[in-house]
Design a protein around this motif. Sequence first.
Motif, PDB file in Angstrom:
ATOM      1  N   UNK A 163       0.850  -1.191   0.000  1.00  0.00           N
ATOM      2  CA  UNK A 163       0.000   0.000   0.000  1.00  0.00           C
ATOM      3  C   UNK A 163       0.884   1.238   0.000  1.00  0.00           C
ATOM      4  N   UNK A 164       0.289   2.355  -0.316  1.00  0.00           N
ATOM      5  CA  UNK A 164       1.039   3.609  -0.341  1.00  0.00           C
ATOM      6  C   UNK A 164       0.187   4.717   0.253  1.00  0.00           C
ATOM      7  N   UNK A 174     -14.768   5.829  -9.089  1.00  0.00           N
ATOM      8  CA  UNK A 174     -13.718   5.026  -9.726  1.00  0.00           C
ATOM      9  C   UNK A 174     -13.095   3.988  -8.803  1.00  0.00           C
ATOM     10  N   UNK A 176     -12.250   2.534  -4.527  1.00  0.00           N
ATOM     11  CA  UNK A 176     -12.388   2.553  -3.069  1.00  0.00           C
ATOM     12  C   UNK A 176     -10.992   2.638  -2.468  1.00  0.00           C
ATOM     13  N   UNK A 177     -10.777   3.544  -1.561  1.00  0.00           N
ATOM     14  CA  UNK A 177      -9.505   3.669  -0.868  1.00  0.00           C
ATOM     15  C   UNK A 177      -9.765   4.308   0.483  1.00  0.00           C
ATOM     16  N   UNK A 234      -4.226   0.691  -1.710  1.00  0.00           N
ATOM     17  CA  UNK A 234      -3.528  -0.595  -1.841  1.00  0.00           C
ATOM     18  C   UNK A 234      -2.760  -0.579  -3.149  1.00  0.00           C
ATOM     19  N   UNK A 254      -1.503  -1.675  -6.706  1.00  0.00           N
ATOM     20  CA  UNK A 254      -2.026  -2.457  -7.830  1.00  0.00           C
ATOM     21  C   UNK A 254      -1.103  -2.244  -9.011  1.00  0.00           C
ATOM     22  N   UNK A 259       0.425  -0.954 -12.638  1.00  0.00           N
ATOM     23  CA  UNK A 259       0.492   0.359 -13.280  1.00  0.00           C
ATOM     24  C   UNK A 259      -0.764   0.591 -14.128  1.00  0.00           C
ATOM     25  N   UNK A 310      -3.512   1.687 -12.062  1.00  0.00           N
ATOM     26  CA  UNK A 310      -3.287   3.010 -11.456  1.00  0.00           C
ATOM     27  C   UNK A 310      -3.446   4.145 -12.476  1.00  0.00           C
ATOM     28  N   UNK A 323     -12.909   0.000  -8.317  1.00  0.00           N
ATOM     29  CA  UNK A 323     -11.662  -0.710  -8.081  1.00  0.00           C
ATOM     30  C   UNK A 323     -11.416  -0.747  -6.575  1.00  0.00           C
ATOM     31  N   UNK A 324     -11.161  -1.929  -6.034  1.00  0.00           N
ATOM     32  CA  UNK A 324     -11.042  -2.080  -4.581  1.00  0.00           C
ATOM     33  C   UNK A 324      -9.584  -1.928  -4.143  1.00  0.00           C
ATOM     34  N   UNK A 325      -9.235  -0.761  -3.705  1.00  0.00           N
ATOM     35  CA  UNK A 325      -7.877  -0.528  -3.193  1.00  0.00           C
ATOM     36  C   UNK A 325      -7.951  -0.058  -1.743  1.00  0.00           C
ATOM     37  N   UNK A 326      -8.899  -0.605  -1.006  1.00  0.00           N
ATOM     38  CA  UNK A 326      -9.145  -0.136   0.365  1.00  0.00           C
ATOM     39  C   UNK A 326      -8.733  -1.133   1.441  1.00  0.00           C
ATOM     40  N   UNK A 365      -5.947  -3.547   1.152  1.00  0.00           N
ATOM     41  CA  UNK A 365      -4.607  -4.136   0.952  1.00  0.00           C
ATOM     42  C   UNK A 365      -4.657  -5.597   0.513  1.00  0.00           C
ATOM     43  N   UNK A 394      -4.541  -8.319  -2.899  1.00  0.00           N
ATOM     44  CA  UNK A 394      -3.811  -8.369  -4.163  1.00  0.00           C
ATOM     45  C   UNK A 394      -4.806  -8.775  -5.249  1.00  0.00           C
ATOM     46  N   UNK A 405      -4.302  -8.387  -8.537  1.00  0.00           N
ATOM     47  CA  UNK A 405      -3.561  -8.462  -9.801  1.00  0.00           C
ATOM     48  C   UNK A 405      -4.215  -9.499 -10.726  1.00  0.00           C
ATOM     49  N   UNK A 451       3.131   1.251   7.411  1.00  0.00           N
ATOM     50  CA  UNK A 451       4.057   0.809   6.359  1.00  0.00           C
ATOM     51  C   UNK A 451       5.509   0.863   6.805  1.00  0.00           C
ATOM     52  N   UNK A 476       6.511  -8.605   0.060  1.00  0.00           N
ATOM     53  CA  UNK A 476       6.579  -7.198  -0.353  1.00  0.00           C
ATOM     54  C   UNK A 476       7.757  -6.555   0.381  1.00  0.00           C
ATOM     55  N   UNK A 525       5.048  -6.602 -10.077  1.00  0.00           N
ATOM     56  CA  UNK A 525       4.091  -5.746 -10.823  1.00  0.00           C
ATOM     57  C   UNK A 525       3.459  -4.710  -9.888  1.00  0.00           C
ATOM     58  N   UNK A 526       3.101  -5.140  -8.690  1.00  0.00           N
ATOM     59  CA  UNK A 526       2.469  -4.220  -7.745  1.00  0.00           C
ATOM     60  C   UNK A 526       3.457  -3.167  -7.228  1.00  0.00           C
ATOM     61  N   UNK A 544       3.707  -0.628  -9.912  1.00  0.00           N
ATOM     62  CA  UNK A 544       2.534   0.250  -9.868  1.00  0.00           C
ATOM     63  C   UNK A 544       2.671   1.296  -8.776  1.00  0.00           C
ATOM     64  N   UNK A 545       3.204   0.863  -7.650  1.00  0.00           N
ATOM     65  CA  UNK A 545       3.410   1.773  -6.512  1.00  0.00           C
ATOM     66  C   UNK A 545       4.381   2.891  -6.901  1.00  0.00           C
ATOM     67  N   UNK A 552       4.951   3.925  -9.916  1.00  0.00           N
ATOM     68  CA  UNK A 552       4.301   4.768 -10.924  1.00  0.00           C
ATOM     69  C   UNK A 552       3.437   5.823 -10.258  1.00  0.00           C
ATOM     70  N   UNK A 553       2.694   5.407  -9.229  1.00  0.00           N
ATOM     71  CA  UNK A 553       1.795   6.340  -8.537  1.00  0.00           C
ATOM     72  C   UNK A 553       2.611   7.478  -7.919  1.00  0.00           C
TER      73      UNK A 553
END
Lengths: 79, 298
Positions: A13-14, A32, A34-35, A51, A53, A55, A58, B43-46, B48, B50, B52, B181, B212, B290-291, B294-295, B297-298
């Motif tokens: 996560x970040x 778009x 959930x975070x 979390x 994911x 690229x 993202x 998109x479920x990024x809430x 943690x 995976x 992918x 973290x 990770x 890959x994750x 992505x991290x 990239x963000x």
Amino acid sequence: MLGFRTLNGHGNFLHVSFGSYAPTVFASLESLVLFRQDFGDACLAGYSRFSSTTTEEFVPIVDRIRKVVNDQTNKKVSL
Amino acid sequence: MKAAEGAIVDARIPPILPRIPIQSDKLVRPDWVSSKPRSSRLLWLDKNENLDSELQKVTQRVLASLDPTVLCTYPDSGPLCRKLAKAMTVDPEMLVLTAGSDGAIRSTFEAFVAEGDTVVHTVPTFAMYPVYCQIFGANAIGVEYQRTESGPQLDIERLLWLVENKKPKLVCLPNPDSPTGTTIADRDMERLLVATAVTGSILLVDEAYYPFYPKSVVGLIKYYPNLIVARTFAKAWGLAGLRIGCAVGSKETILFLHKIRPMYEVNTVAVAFLEKMLDHEVDVLESVNRLNEGKRYF
């Protein structure tokens, strides 16, 4: 990439602090993704958490955040 | 008093009471009835997990290859224990399967923490540490992360002071911690291991985010019988729904966790799935890469 403060954590996560853009960014991401928007703990207050994911996943999120930033910057310039 | 037909209502019947810690009004759990499922449009990024899609192709193939009898038979976790132990380069007796790392944490509390014992944990941290402290009636002492320019920072000297002076029964230390973290420097981890060994405290290191964060203290178990490592397959392995993980420690320590395990500590689907999935560690490491990309990239 967009100049926001981020935390270099070691989990999957970040953290990112959207600062004064936060309300607009949250509204724009509502349809778009959930975070976790914020934390009650002082050590993380003001940070949002996503979390990790891929690229590809993202890209649309970052694009939408970039649009919010650009729109607000242009608004300030035109004022 | 007039009771409904068939009901037993008698003022002389005493109220049903659980153990004293469970009676506390402070012990409150999330609403288990009115929770709402997450929207599939988002998109479920809430949480943690995976998600992918490349790793999901692998897990779907593994799922499709399972013998349907896994649904109607009780689990035999021996073969998985041996295979997992080999993968972690420990003896099978050093490992017990659990329902995620959460199950390993709960078992550790159940085996070692009695009412009134002192438990030290970080703040903020994984939500269940304070909950288990309440459930088992522990005297919880929190060590708060301090806010700094570079992010949350743990006062390791304070943590060491608490170990040496309060002699806690249990010290809970996720590495990396969540939600911060943050990680513990190798030297500080060694100082903690020595300090807890001297005071006879259990040091529970939750490595839920392995690989990770690829550093692990599993290799130090042979020197520190007071060390228990919790692992889960929910994060990197993309198996959050399977609820499987493990606790690793010295044979003597893990024996205590085996003594309190349920008849079947994990379910047959999870056992069969993980046994096959362990052959796909390369796919998992590729997903982690890959994750991490992505991290960045963000």
